[in-house]
Each structure stands twice: as C-alpha cells, then as structure tokens.
Design a protein around this motif. Structure first.
Motif, mmCIF file in Angstrom:
data_model
loop_
_atom_site.group_PDB
_atom_site.id
_atom_site.type_symbol
_atom_site.label_atom_id
_atom_site.label_comp_id
_atom_site.label_asym_id
_atom_site.label_seq_id
_atom_site.Cartn_x
_atom_site.Cartn_y
_atom_site.Cartn_z
ATOM 1 N N MET A 13 53.329 6.523 -70.930
ATOM 2 C CA MET A 13 52.953 7.289 -69.638
ATOM 3 C C MET A 13 54.282 7.857 -69.395
ATOM 4 S SD MET A 13 50.277 8.859 -68.269
ATOM 5 C CE MET A 13 50.489 9.732 -67.119
ATOM 6 N N ASP A 14 55.111 7.440 -69.576
ATOM 7 C CA ASP A 14 56.469 7.948 -69.132
ATOM 8 C C ASP A 14 56.889 8.884 -70.411
ATOM 9 O OD1 ASP A 14 56.368 6.023 -67.344
ATOM 10 O OD2 ASP A 14 58.395 4.829 -67.215
ATOM 11 N N LYS A 15 56.309 8.730 -71.584
ATOM 12 C CA LYS A 15 57.477 9.613 -72.141
ATOM 13 C C LYS A 15 55.905 10.589 -72.516
ATOM 14 C CE LYS A 15 57.249 9.329 -77.194
ATOM 15 N NZ LYS A 15 56.657 8.972 -78.435
ATOM 16 N N PHE A 16 54.773 10.865 -71.913
ATOM 17 C CA PHE A 16 54.027 11.837 -71.813
ATOM 18 C C PHE A 16 54.485 12.433 -71.047
ATOM 19 C CE2 PHE A 16 50.346 13.611 -69.484
ATOM 20 C CZ PHE A 16 50.295 14.285 -70.836
ATOM 21 N N LEU A 17 55.160 11.972 -69.905
ATOM 22 C CA LEU A 17 54.905 12.440 -68.201
ATOM 23 C C LEU A 17 56.489 13.840 -68.817
ATOM 24 C CD1 LEU A 17 54.763 10.988 -65.126
ATOM 25 C CD2 LEU A 17 53.781 13.060 -65.760
ATOM 26 N N THR A 18 57.460 12.595 -69.729
ATOM 27 C CA THR A 18 58.761 13.729 -69.995
ATOM 28 C C THR A 18 58.294 14.861 -70.321
ATOM 29 O OG1 THR A 18 59.930 11.649 -70.151
ATOM 30 C CG2 THR A 18 61.038 13.047 -70.698
ATOM 31 N N PHE A 19 57.381 14.625 -71.381
ATOM 32 C CA PHE A 19 57.652 15.592 -72.271
ATOM 33 C C PHE A 19 56.699 16.263 -72.267
ATOM 34 C CE2 PHE A 19 59.415 12.927 -75.445
ATOM 35 C CZ PHE A 19 60.071 13.561 -75.843
ATOM 36 N N THR A 20 55.488 16.740 -70.764
ATOM 37 C CA THR A 20 54.954 17.987 -70.270
ATOM 38 C C THR A 20 56.153 18.114 -69.016
ATOM 39 O OG1 THR A 20 53.216 15.760 -69.614
ATOM 40 C CG2 THR A 20 53.358 17.488 -68.522
ATOM 41 N N ILE A 21 57.061 17.870 -68.531
ATOM 42 C CA ILE A 21 57.904 19.009 -67.674
ATOM 43 C C ILE A 21 59.008 19.186 -69.354
ATOM 44 C CG2 ILE A 21 60.720 18.257 -67.295
ATOM 45 C CD1 ILE A 21 59.360 16.195 -65.548
ATOM 46 N N VAL A 22 59.035 18.859 -70.247
ATOM 47 C CA VAL A 22 59.534 19.564 -71.002
ATOM 48 C C VAL A 22 59.020 20.613 -71.516
ATOM 49 C CG1 VAL A 22 60.416 19.591 -74.345
ATOM 50 C CG2 VAL A 22 61.191 17.543 -72.542
ATOM 51 N N GLY A 23 57.753 20.524 -71.804
ATOM 52 C CA GLY A 23 56.478 21.831 -72.334
ATOM 53 C C GLY A 23 56.756 22.852 -71.208
ATOM 54 N N LEU A 24 56.366 21.951 -70.023
ATOM 55 C CA LEU A 24 55.999 23.157 -69.113
ATOM 56 C C LEU A 24 57.750 24.064 -68.608
ATOM 57 C CD1 LEU A 24 54.637 21.108 -66.053
ATOM 58 C CD2 LEU A 24 53.892 22.952 -67.380
ATOM 59 N N THR A 25 58.612 22.814 -68.804
ATOM 60 C CA THR A 25 60.224 23.724 -69.175
ATOM 61 C C THR A 25 59.788 24.990 -69.884
ATOM 62 O OG1 THR A 25 61.091 22.573 -68.232
ATOM 63 C CG2 THR A 25 62.128 23.901 -68.504
ATOM 64 N N LEU A 26 59.179 24.868 -71.207
ATOM 65 C CA LEU A 26 59.664 26.160 -72.264
ATOM 66 C C LEU A 26 58.847 26.936 -71.459
ATOM 67 C CD1 LEU A 26 59.562 23.316 -75.585
ATOM 68 C CD2 LEU A 26 61.200 25.315 -74.993
ATOM 69 N N ALA A 27 57.229 26.469 -71.333
ATOM 70 C CA ALA A 27 56.418 27.398 -70.812
ATOM 71 C C ALA A 27 57.232 28.510 -69.840
ATOM 72 C CB ALA A 27 55.350 26.682 -70.073
ATOM 73 N N THR A 32 48.509 35.802 -69.495
ATOM 74 C CA THR A 32 49.933 35.426 -70.346
ATOM 75 C C THR A 32 50.269 34.719 -69.691
ATOM 76 O OG1 THR A 32 50.554 38.127 -70.551
ATOM 77 C CG2 THR A 32 52.154 36.342 -71.136
ATOM 78 N N PHE A 33 50.396 34.218 -68.606
ATOM 79 C CA PHE A 33 51.243 32.806 -68.031
ATOM 80 C C PHE A 33 49.655 31.728 -68.345
ATOM 81 C CE2 PHE A 33 54.283 33.453 -64.771
ATOM 82 C CZ PHE A 33 54.676 34.622 -64.913
ATOM 83 N N LEU A 34 49.071 31.739 -68.751
ATOM 84 C CA LEU A 34 48.186 30.527 -69.080
ATOM 85 C C LEU A 34 48.488 30.455 -70.303
ATOM 86 C CD1 LEU A 34 45.867 28.604 -68.866
ATOM 87 C CD2 LEU A 34 44.293 30.652 -70.329
ATOM 88 N N GLY A 35 49.086 31.305 -71.761
ATOM 89 C CA GLY A 35 48.807 31.371 -72.699
ATOM 90 C C GLY A 35 50.909 30.700 -72.847
ATOM 91 N N ALA A 36 51.481 31.102 -72.018
ATOM 92 C CA ALA A 36 52.440 30.330 -72.070
ATOM 93 C C ALA A 36 52.590 28.768 -72.348
ATOM 94 C CB ALA A 36 53.370 30.943 -70.962
ATOM 95 N N ILE A 37 51.878 28.266 -70.760
ATOM 96 C CA ILE A 37 51.716 27.042 -70.759
ATOM 97 C C ILE A 37 51.226 26.158 -71.932
ATOM 98 C CG2 ILE A 37 50.321 25.753 -69.510
ATOM 99 C CD1 ILE A 37 50.378 27.641 -67.301
ATOM 100 N N VAL A 38 50.420 27.088 -72.220
ATOM 101 C CA VAL A 38 49.861 26.473 -73.850
ATOM 102 C C VAL A 38 50.976 25.915 -75.093
ATOM 103 C CG1 VAL A 38 47.935 26.997 -75.351
ATOM 104 C CG2 VAL A 38 47.125 27.224 -73.323
ATOM 105 N N ILE A 39 51.553 27.050 -75.072
ATOM 106 C CA ILE A 39 52.629 26.810 -75.838
ATOM 107 C C ILE A 39 53.335 26.605 -75.888
ATOM 108 C CG2 ILE A 39 53.972 28.491 -77.692
ATOM 109 C CD1 ILE A 39 52.161 31.216 -76.474
ATOM 110 N N GLY A 40 54.359 26.374 -74.751
ATOM 111 C CA GLY A 40 55.013 25.639 -74.115
ATOM 112 C C GLY A 40 54.872 24.000 -74.548
ATOM 113 N N LEU A 41 53.231 24.057 -73.517
ATOM 114 C CA LEU A 41 53.232 22.423 -73.301
ATOM 115 C C LEU A 41 52.717 21.904 -74.646
ATOM 116 C CD1 LEU A 41 50.694 21.646 -70.706
ATOM 117 C CD2 LEU A 41 52.675 20.784 -70.642
ATOM 118 N N VAL A 42 52.274 22.183 -75.903
ATOM 119 C CA VAL A 42 52.351 22.094 -77.706
ATOM 120 C C VAL A 42 53.249 21.917 -78.176
ATOM 121 C CG1 VAL A 42 51.325 23.181 -79.617
ATOM 122 C CG2 VAL A 42 49.865 23.325 -77.791
ATOM 123 N N GLU A 43 54.526 22.806 -77.673
ATOM 124 C CA GLU A 43 55.975 22.609 -77.949
ATOM 125 C C GLU A 43 56.613 21.472 -78.254
ATOM 126 O OE1 GLU A 43 59.912 25.299 -79.408
ATOM 127 O OE2 GLU A 43 57.565 26.619 -77.998
ATOM 128 N N GLY A 44 55.810 20.946 -76.353
ATOM 129 C CA GLY A 44 56.117 19.991 -75.697
ATOM 130 C C GLY A 44 55.887 18.629 -75.628
#
Lengths: 248, 231, 723
Positions: free
Chosen positions: C1-15, C243-255
């Motif tokens: 779970m921690d890992k999931f949250l950590t990478f969610t944050i990574v993804g959201l930052t990219l997004a 566009t914002f939605l797309g950014a979130i999808v891409i950022g999270l996938v990458e994260g």
C-alpha cells in the motif's frame, strides 16, 4: 410521393441528417431514372450538397437508405459506391490542382482500369473524353491555370472516365459563361440520352428548366415539391419557399 | 448623406468570380433589400462592405469616406455591424459571454445587456445557457442583439431567415422595422423575399453577380419569380 | 500500500507537469491553428535559463522565477507569434510542421551553444533541502507537493481567465469563429499574441518543474514533451478538461510502471517509452475523421521531371561520386560517404510526403530497421541482405501505416513521431532476446553491432571509396525509380490523393491500399538507405537512427523541395557534406553550426517549391547553351585529371568544381542570342500561373488584363435583363 420509384436507378428513401440539434435533411426521398436529368433546386442551406454527400457516402445519414439498381448502398464507403457506378462533381472544386487536364482525367480512368475488367486502353478513353468536353486546347495546361467554367468541365470529364451510371452534378454551371452553359446543356442531354441517370443541383434556373425532366425542390431539408419544370414554376409551395409567404 | 456606398465593386471568391461592377447606395435611415437566388453573390457583397473580403476593384464608402482596406474591427468600432449568414454567434460561449464580446467596440456591458434585453426579453431568461443550444430563432435574436448592442449606424443583415420558420422570420423582421424607425440604416440580404419587401424602402435583385433590377418593392414583386424560377 | 501511494504521488506529479505543458499547447493550437512542436523546447530553454539565474548568478528563487515565467516566457511567446507563426496562416500542414520542427531543432542547438552539453548541471527541486511532508502512509517531497499545487492553480487560473476575463472569452470566441471576432471589434492578432504568451509561459513553468527529474539535457528534455503531447491529444488538441484527464492517465501509468514493472533489461525502456506508446494508442482510438476535401490551396509547383533530366541527374550524381571517391582521403570519404545513404533515406520522403502528402517523422527508424537487417542477415557480406532490408523495412512500414492510415496532418506526424520514440527509447535498446526459444531477436544487442561490407563475386567492397560509389549508384537508381513513379500511374494517383481525398474516393480509389503501398514503398527505400548506411558505418548503434535526425532530414528535405529528387540530394549534401566541410574550413564554427538546419527550416521552410527549384531555374540557361555546357564538362574533366595527377590539391579542385559551373552559367546567360532571350522571356511570361498569383509572381501585363476581362466575361457579355 411516398416512396421512390422501384425501377429508379438511384433511389434515396427517408434520409435524415442532423448536425447537432439542427436538421439538415428531413426524411428526404428522391429518385433518379436512367435517361433522365433530375433537377434538385432549393434556397441556400436547403441541404442539397448534404444530400449529395449522403448519396456518395461521404456523410452517414442518421436515418434512411440509399439504393442503386435496387442494391442498398447505405453502409458502403464512397469507394465501393463509386465502383458501383456513382460519380459526382463538387460545388467547391476538388480538382487535382498539381496535374494537367489530361492527367486529372487519366487518374480517374486509371482508377477504373485498376478494378474493372475493361479491356480498353485508359489513355484512349481520356482523349475521347477531352474531345467530348471540348478541352482539347488546354489538355496539357495545369488545371490551376484554368477559369472556373473549364474546371467544372474537367470535373465532369473525370466523372465520365469512371463510366458512371449515375452522375451527380453540384452546381456545374456556376462560373461558366452563357456559351459554355449552352454547350453544357447539350452535353447533359446527350449523356442522359445514352442512358445515364443525371442529378443536377444548379442555381442557373434557366439551365435547370431547360434540361431537367423532373425537378425536386428542397427547402429546410425537406422535399416540398416534385414535378416537371412547368409544374414547379407554378407550384405555390415553391413560390412561397423562394419568395416568402405570398401575402406580404 | 449616404451611410454606405458601393461603387463599381467587382470581387472573386475562391477562384470563382462572383461580383461584376456593382453600384449600390444605402441612404441614411433607409432599409435596402438585396434579393436574389443563391449563388448570386449577395453574401460576398456584404462581406466586401464589412471589410472582410477585399474587392478586386471598386470603392466602399462609409458615411462618405472611402474605407477600402480598413480592417473589419475598425469598421465595427465605427458603427458598422454585419450579422453574417448562418447565425453570427459563438456557439460554445454562453449568452452572456456572447454579449460580453460586444464590449470590444467600447460599449459598456451594462448598456449592451440593457439594450439587448429590452428588445429580446427571451435572451435574459437564457443568459447562462450555451448559445449553441438555443433554438434557431433565439440564436438569430442573439445575433441581432449582438449587432444592435453597440447602437450601430449601419446594420448589414445576411439571410436572417435562413433555416427559420416563417413565423419567427416575421417576428425578426418586425424588430428590423422597429430598428429602422429609430434611424438606423440597414442593408438586408434575403432570399425570403416578400417579408423583407414589406420592410424595405428600396430593393435590388442580384443575379449571377449583377444587379438586374432595382426599384420600389412593389415594382419588383413580379420580377422575382422570374429571377428565381425563370418562369 | 505504501508503495502504491508513493507511486501514485510520483504519477500525479508527472501528470501535473504534463497537464501544465499540454494546456499551453492546446491554448496556442486552438487559437491559432499551429501545433507547436517546439513547445517542449521552450520549456527546456526556460529550465536552462532558470538554472542560469538561480544557480550560476545566484539570484533569489522568486526573482529568477518571476523573470523567467512572467517576463521571458511571455515575451518569447509574443516573439514567436509575431515573427514566425503569424506568417503561417493559410499555409499547408507540412509547412507549419516544418517551421515548428525547425524551431525545435534551432532551440535545442541554441541551448547547446549557450550551455555546452556534457557538463553536469544539477537542478535541485524546490525546497529540496526540506524534509518531505509526512502523509502517514507515505511521504511527499516539497517539490512534488508544489508541482501538484501549481497544476491545480493553473487549472483554476485558466478556467477563470477563459470564462471571466474578456480577453479570455475572446480567445474562446476565436476558436469558434475567428472572423466573427473581428466583426465584434476584437483584435484577433492581440488574442493570438496573448495565447502564445500564456502558452509559452506554461511551457516554461512545466519545463522548470520537470527538469530536476531527468536533468538538464537539451534534446531529451525537449522531446520528453511527447508525453505532454499525448495528453493534449486526449483532448483532441481542443478540450482543456480532457487534456488534464489525459495528463492524469499518462502520469499515473508512467508512475505505476516505474513502481511495478519488473526490473529487467527488457522492460525498463518500455517505461521511458510509455508516453509514446500511450500517444500511439490514443491516436488509434480517436474517432475517424470525416473525409474532407482540400483545406488550403497549395502554391507549390513541382514540374513533371523529364526523362532526359532524370538521366542527367543520375549520371551527374554518379560522376560526382566517382570524382570524390578517387580524390578524397579515406577519413574524408568516411565523413562524406554518409551523403548518399542518407540521401536515399531522404529520397524515401519524396513519394510519401512530396507526392502523397502523408507526413512521416520516422524515416530514420525505418532506416534503422534496414541497418539491423543488414547487420544480422548480411553477416559475411551477403548482398541478398539488401533485399531483405528493403522487404522487412517495407513490411514494418506497412504495419505502422495500417493504424496511421486513418490519421492525417498533425496527427499522422505525431503518430509517426511516437513510433520513432518507441523504437529510440525502447525497442532499439533491447538486448538480445529469444522468442519462445524459437528464434532470437537481436536488434542492436543492447549496444552496437558490427556490419560486414558487401561481398559480391568474391570481391569485398570494404574500402570507403568503393562503398561511396555503390551508395551513389544506388542513390541514382532509386532517384530514377522515384521519377519513374512520378511520371506514371502511381505518381499521378498520389498527387491526386494529396489534393483531394474526397474526390479520389468518389472516383473509386481505394485510399487505404494507396496509402499503404506508398508507406511500404517509402519505408522500403528508407530501409535500403539504412542498410547501405550501416555498411558504411561498419558498426551501428541506436543513436544513429534517432527521432531528432529524422526531424532534421524531414525539415531540410522540405527546404530543398520535397516534391523532387533534387530536394533529397540537397538535404543530404547540406547536412552531411556542407556542415562537416564548414567545420573543417572554419573550426570555430563547430559551436554554432548546429543552429543552421533549424534556422534554414524556419527561414526557408515556407518556400513551397524548395530551394532546389530556384537553383534549377538558375541553371536552365546553361542547359540550353550546348556549347558552353560542353566546354564546362571539358573544364571539369580537365580539373579532375589535374587532381588525379596531383598537379592541384583537393582544395583547388573543389574551388574549380564550384567556379566552373558558375562561370558557365554566366557565360550561357551572356552568349544567349537575343532572339532566344526574347523567346525565353516570353515563355516566362506565358508560364501558366493562376490568375490570382499574377502581380505577385510576376507583374501584370496587358495580356493578363485582357484574359481577366475574358474570364469575367466583360467583353462578350451584355447586360441581361431577366425580363
């Protein structure tokens, strides 16, 4: 008129097209018979070009069917329809501007040669068409350099090279001068006499009344009248459509 | 004084020559109707008058001054207003935002809204709605409101009736008549002939880029069906 | 779970970063219709500038930020809009693309000029010294929190500006109907300037926020923006919320890929390439656009090449190559030998872009495939490998084209660029892998592979001179093939399709097959070029076949004239002969020589006929004056003999090679009899150009006016009263 003539070569039945909330075509039914020039007139924005787009498959209708020789083409793409013998010209010219008159027609002839089993040589067919549309003098000129009236003829020649059974002409006389239009009328008569079904959208009313056997009047996306040119000229609904309500 | 004068206008559009040496005058406070079948070049003439399309030759004079080459936004700021064919509105903007666009001419938003809502109370009910979702008549009202909001001296109307039911067209033309009575000069292009002839002081018929007939409305009525239908 | 949250944050930052950059892109695209390929490069320049202010000159952070974001960004945007972009209204997609791609190349070169590459420039994130914020299950760094906060602020701010501010409303109005805004008295140019100012500032903001991650490296930072482009495509380049939605999808996938993708050598590249993969997929699922007719009328004029001209061109190329091969030293041959293989790759653009109007930004990727085939199947010098290179590259081209067929214009450009990035970042870097133990795929073997020279009839063509001649002969043959295509059925068909797909379809042309065949043809040619390039390089690596090189080749071929084979030769000579020659002659130019391709594209990309067309026009009198032409040939041959016998050195020879044709052209102009001149002049006047260009392309003549009168029917037509 509730349904199109069964023997019609081209028949449009109940075609409806909506753009967003606006109805561009409303339950339009129309038939074109071999050997006849069928006119389609109507005020600006009545939906004439939209109907052509539906018939040729460039635009999918929200309802209705398009058949040719009793074959339902509604689901077919423009390429398949063209190969079934449908050809059109465009109101806003869609010429191949980088090519000469001869090459424009040659492209069309080669396309036909590519899929049909015709034995004849496309190059010869092209020369015949050039003579027929009377553009021998400018056959090697780039179409860009031609006046609009001649460009219209090139588009017609391109259609003829596909040996169509149904020919849709979208304002072919606009940009033509008086003499050109007169010659054009003769050509249209000949084409119909050869058994082609011609549908003519045109603003030059004299031309329409001269060459058409039947005239359909489209207004606000609806066919409001069908008849001979004489009948149309007397039809009160048509007068109202063009002139507004007759009692000012 | 003539609000608008077109002298010897010729124009081509997209390689198609559409106007040939047109002369037309709109005297101050008059309604001039320009009629003709489609493809005659009516809209192009209005676009030339509004500065949106450069003429191939000829002069455009507004209030006696030659304005060839003056950009359309300058003409708009000087009291000329064109309502183009097919709804002169921004469909993705709300009614209020559409009206707000008019303040670029220097009119205050409160004035724009007041003028518009006095004439078209229905628009006030729709103020937050996206313009593209209005009915055709309401859209045309918004277009007219937009045009009238700046209190123009010269109004150019292009095919007000297009795609509208006759009863709505009559309603719109009542407003046109009322605006004219306030002293605004109006050049109106129409296919829907008889309604506009009831409003016009003078009319001209344009066929294939040439004015073939001009005169008082009642003189023209009979020529019209010939022009349209060739009968 | 921690890992999931950590990478969610990574993804959201990219997004958040992608959203900021993409919204700027959407803003400029919707209001002015120009897709700015250089948008990411603007962010890159901003990041470098910020770094300079903050860490070199030691300005306080707020001051550096204000100057970059609120002064430099907007000013740069306004500069781009007024100087470059405004002039592009009404030009074709290809021209717009070339100009913005050239701008991208120019800006990368500019950054490398100012900030020499290869030096480490650490750019810490904001408040990097502070302890991360504890969120209970995980932590978030200050930089991450600031980035996400800024993105939210940008979203709210944009919404407010676009719905509340009058100028913002005018921007949306301009998207609906630009000409109507002028009737309202709004100044559309001011709206465009504002859009570019805002868009560029957003790019700058995104650039500064993203740079601490990948580091300050000009090219990769500029192209990272592909991810942002993918977000913009989500919104079909129009809708900001999507566009914002797309950014979130891409950022999270990458994260999540970063977090959960198995750490092995095959998949790490996939994470880097994931935005490009997403972009490719998004382009595939976009609704099919309606077939449309011509949007803008092109003013290009590529005359049909004559048979004599084609053969003359081919012979000249081969003779030139023989002269070079026999006079240059081996190191020079290796340097300049690249001209012809790359020229073949450039030739592959001519039928695809020049004739058919289909844009491809991945020609060097196809070349890379040809090179790999050559390396593996051509081991031992088997010339059949060349055939395989063509066929396999063509097959890959067809596979790429299949989805690309439904795309056109800017979307097609993006799709092919995404394909190039997928190869660059991932597939080309894969180590050898075995597919189900059945066969091995060993592309660049995770680094570089060596390529054997071609061996034919027991002779090994491994000296650079022979290789150059082989490449040149192949180039000449391919050029003849391209010309043959242009003169024949397929060429006419492609030109027709470029002008009006709607007309072609209604005439019964199968557009899919036609596009597929031209893509395959083009990829095959590029593959052949790549294979020959590989034999010349002897050892190839992914870096030889990167997107940036495709972009450069595309831009310069358009500058040369994409509709003719001369344009391809021009591109290859400019990039792989002229630029190296310049740095040899003038070593200090090595610093700024990189600016030239981009600069040329920005300045000359607008000439629809290309530079070669103008050069050719200049040489026409020479071709007509047979005696002078013969004399020139003799003189050149004489110089060649002098060089071979070592009477003169290479520099003198090169000077003579340039001087003789120029002198001959002047002489031809002088010697021309007057009558001929008059006739030629007349020819020029009577050249068929459309009426509306007259007065622009050449002065009006009396004949023109008469013709105009005739067109308008002013002579014959009387006033027709309807009565």
């Amino acid at each position: 008129m509730t349904s199109a003539d069964d023997k019609a070569r081209l028949s449009v039945q109940g075609v409806t097209v909506r753009f967003g909330g606006n109805i561009a075509l409303d339950d339009v039914t129309l038939a074109a018979n071999p050997g006849c020039v069928t006119g389609l007139i109507g005020p600006n924005g009545a939906g004439k070009t939209t109907l052509f787009n539906v018939i040729t498959g460039l635009l999918a209708p929200n309802a209705g069917i398009v058949t040719m020789n009793d074959r339902n083409m509604t689901k077919l793409g423009p390429t398949r329809r063209a190969r079934l013998g449908l050809a059109r010209t465009f109101q806003r010219l869609e010429l191949f501007s980088l090519l000469s008159v001869r090459e424009n027609i040659r492209v069309a002839a080669d396309i036909r040669k590519g899929w049909s089993r015709d034995k004849d040589n496309p190059a010869d067919a092209v020369e015949k068409i050039i003579d027929r549309i009377g553009l021998r003098d400018v056959a090697d000129a780039r179409v860009d350099s031609l006046p609009t009236g001649q460009c219209r003829l090139v588009e017609l020649g391109r259609c003829l090279a596909t040996k169509p059974q149904v020919l849709l002409l979208d304002e072919p006389a606009s940009g033509q001068d008086e003499t050109e239009t007169a010659q054009f009328a003769v050509l249209l008569d000949e084409l119909a006499a050869e058994g082609m079904a011609v549908v003519l959208v045109e603003h030059d009313v004299r031309l329409v009344m001269d060459v058409c056997h039947t005239v359909n009047v489209l207004d606000f996306g609806r066919i409001i009248a069908v008849g001979t040119p004489e009948q149309i000229q007397q039809d009160p609904a048509v007068l109202a459509a063009y002139l507004g309500s007759t009692t000012p | 004084m003539n609000s608008l004068e077109l002298r010897g206008i010729s124009a081509a559009y997209d390689r198609i020559d559409v106007l040939f040496n047109i002369d037309l005058v709109v005297p101050e406070g008059n309604v001039i109707a320009l009629l003709g079948p489609n493809g005659a070049g009516k809209s192009t003439l209005l676009r030339v008058a509004a500065g949106l399309h450069g003429p191939a030759s000829g002069d455009v004079l507004v209030a006696g001054r030659r304005v060839n080459g003056v950009p359309p936004e300058e003409l708009a700021r000087r009291g000329m207003c064109l309502i183009p064919e097919g709804r002169g509105i921004f469909p993705n903007l709300t009614v209020r935002e559409n009206l707000r666009m008019m303040t670029f001419t220097g009119t205050k938003l409160s004035d724009v809204e007041e003028r518009s809502f006095t004439r078209f109370p229905r628009l006030k009910e729709r103020i937050g709605q996206t313009a593209g979702t209005l009915s055709g008549g309401e859209q045309q009202m918004l277009a007219m409101a937009r045009g009238l909001a700046t209190d123009p001296a010269l109004l150019l109307l292009d095919e007000l009736s297009m795609g509208l039911a006759p009863i709505i067209v009559e309603e719109l033309y009542e407003i046109v008549a009322q605006v004219a009575s306030e002293g605004v000069s109006i050049l109106v292009v129409e296919q829907f002939a008889s309604t506009v002839l009831g409003v016009a002081d003078y009319a001209a018929i344009l066929v294939q880029g040439r004015i073939v007939r001009a005169g008082q409305p009642h003189e023209l009525a009979e020529d019209l069906s010939k022009a349209y239908l060739g009968a | 779970m921690d890992k999931f949250l950590t990478f969610t944050i990574v993804g959201l930052t990219l997004a958040a970063i992608y959203a900021i950059i993409a919204s700027g892109l959407v803003l400029t695209y919707t209001t002015t219709g120009i897709f700015n390929f250089a948008h990411g490069a603007a962010g890159m320049l901003a990041a470098f500038t910020y770094w300079q202010f903050r860490f070199v000159w030691g300005w306080p952070t707020p001051l550096a930020l204000v100057v970059v974001l609120l002064v430099f960004g907007p000013l740069f945007g306004v500069l781009l809009e007024t100087v470059i972009m405004r002039g592009l209204e009404g030009t074709t997609d290809t021209v717009k693309l070339v100009v913005s791609i050239s701008l991208l190349l120019f800006m990368i070169a500019l950054a490398q000029l100012i900030w020499a590459p290869g030096i480490s420039r650490p750019l810490p994130g904001f408040l990097a010294g502070n302890k991360p914020i504890n969120l209970g299950a995980t932590t978030i760094t200050w930089h991450q929190a600031i980035t996400i906060g800024v993105a939210i602020a940008v979203a709210i701010g944009l919404r407010l500006v676009l719905t509340r501010a009058r100028i913002g409303i005018a921007m949306r109005a301009a998207v609906d109907d630009r000409s109507l805004t002028t009737l309202n008295g709004a100044k559309p140019n001011r709206v465009s300037m504002l859009a570019w100012a805002m868009g560029t500032s957003l790019a700058a903001l995104g650039g500064i926020l993203i740079a601490p991650g990948p580091g300050l490296e000009a090219a990769s930072l500029s192209l990272l923006i592909v991810s942002a482009y993918a977000a913009a495509v989500f919104g079909r380049l129009r809708s900001l919320p999507l566009t914002f939605l797309g950014a979130i999808v891409i950022g999270l996938v990458e994260g999540y890929l970063a977090g959960y993708l198995p750490q092995n050598q095959y998949l790490t590249g996939m994470r880097i390439a994931s935005p490009a993969i997403i972009l490719f997929i998004v382009l595939l699922v976009l609704p099919n656009p309606r077939l449309r007719g011509r949007m803008t009328r092109s003013r290009e004029y590529f005359p049909t090449p004559t048979l004599a001209g084609a053969i003359g061109f081919a012979i000249t190329v081969v003779i030139g190559a023989v002269m070079l091969a026999t006079t240059l030293s081996d190191p020079d041959l290796i340097t300049y030998g690249r001209v012809f293989p790359i020229g073949i790759v450039a030739l592959s653009l001519v039928p695809l872009v020049g004739f058919a109007g289909q844009i491809s930004l991945c020609q060097l990727s196809f070349a890379g495939i040809g090179a790999i085939v050559m390396a593996h199947l051509g081991a031992g010098g088997d010339p059949i490998a060349l055939v395989w290179a063509v066929l396999i590259a063509a097959a890959v081209g067809a596979v790429v084209a299949l989805p690309a067929l439904r795309l056109s214009g800017i979307y097609l450009a993006l799709g092919t660029a995404a394909f190039a990035v997928i190869l660059d970042r991932w597939l080309f870097n894969l180590p050898a892998l075995s597919v189900f133990g059945l066969f091995d795929i060993n592309l660049f073997a995770g680094g570089s592979v060596s390529v054997d020279a071609i061996e034919l009839f027991g002779r090994r063509f491994d000296d650079p001179g022979t290789q150059m001649i082989i490449s040149a002969v192949t180039f000449a043959l391919v050029a003849l093939l391209v010309i043959w295509i242009r003169r024949g059925r397929l060429g006419r068909r492609l030109l027709a399709m470029k002008d009006s797909e709607a007309a072609c379809a209604t005439l019964g042309l199968n557009l899919i097959w036609t596009k597929l065949s031209v893509f395959a043809l083009s990829a095959g040619i590029a593959g052949l070029g790549g294979a020959l390039y590989a034999t010349q390089l002897t050892s190839i690596q992914p870096g030889n076949f990167e997107l940036v090189q495709s972009l450069q080749l595309f831009a310069i071929t358009v500058v040369g004239g994409i509709g003719a084979v001369g344009g391809a030769l021009f591109a290859a000579l400019s990039l792989y002969a002229f630029l190296p020659l310049l740095t040899t002659l003038w070593p200090s130019s090595v610093r700024w020589v990189g600016l030239l391709p981009g600069g040329a594209g920005i300045g000359l990309g607008r000439n629809p006929n290309g530079a070669v067309h103008d050069v050719r026009e200049g040489f026409l009198p020479l071709l007509a004056a047979r005696a002078v032409l013969a004399a020139m040939c003799v003189a050149v041959a004489g110089a060649y003999v002098l060089r071979l016998t070592n009477v003169i050195d290479n520099w003198a020879f090169v000077v003579l090679l340039i001087v003789f044709p120029v002198l001959a052209t002047i002489a031809a102009g002088l010697s021309k009899p007057r009558a001929v001149e008059a006739a030629a002049g007349n020819d020029e006047e009577n050249r068929d150009i459309p009426l509306e260009w007259r007065g622009i392309d050449r002065p009006w003549t009396k004949a023109d006016l008469e013709q105009l009168d005739r067109y308008l029917g002013l002579n014959e037509m009387e006033f027709h009263d309807v009565r």
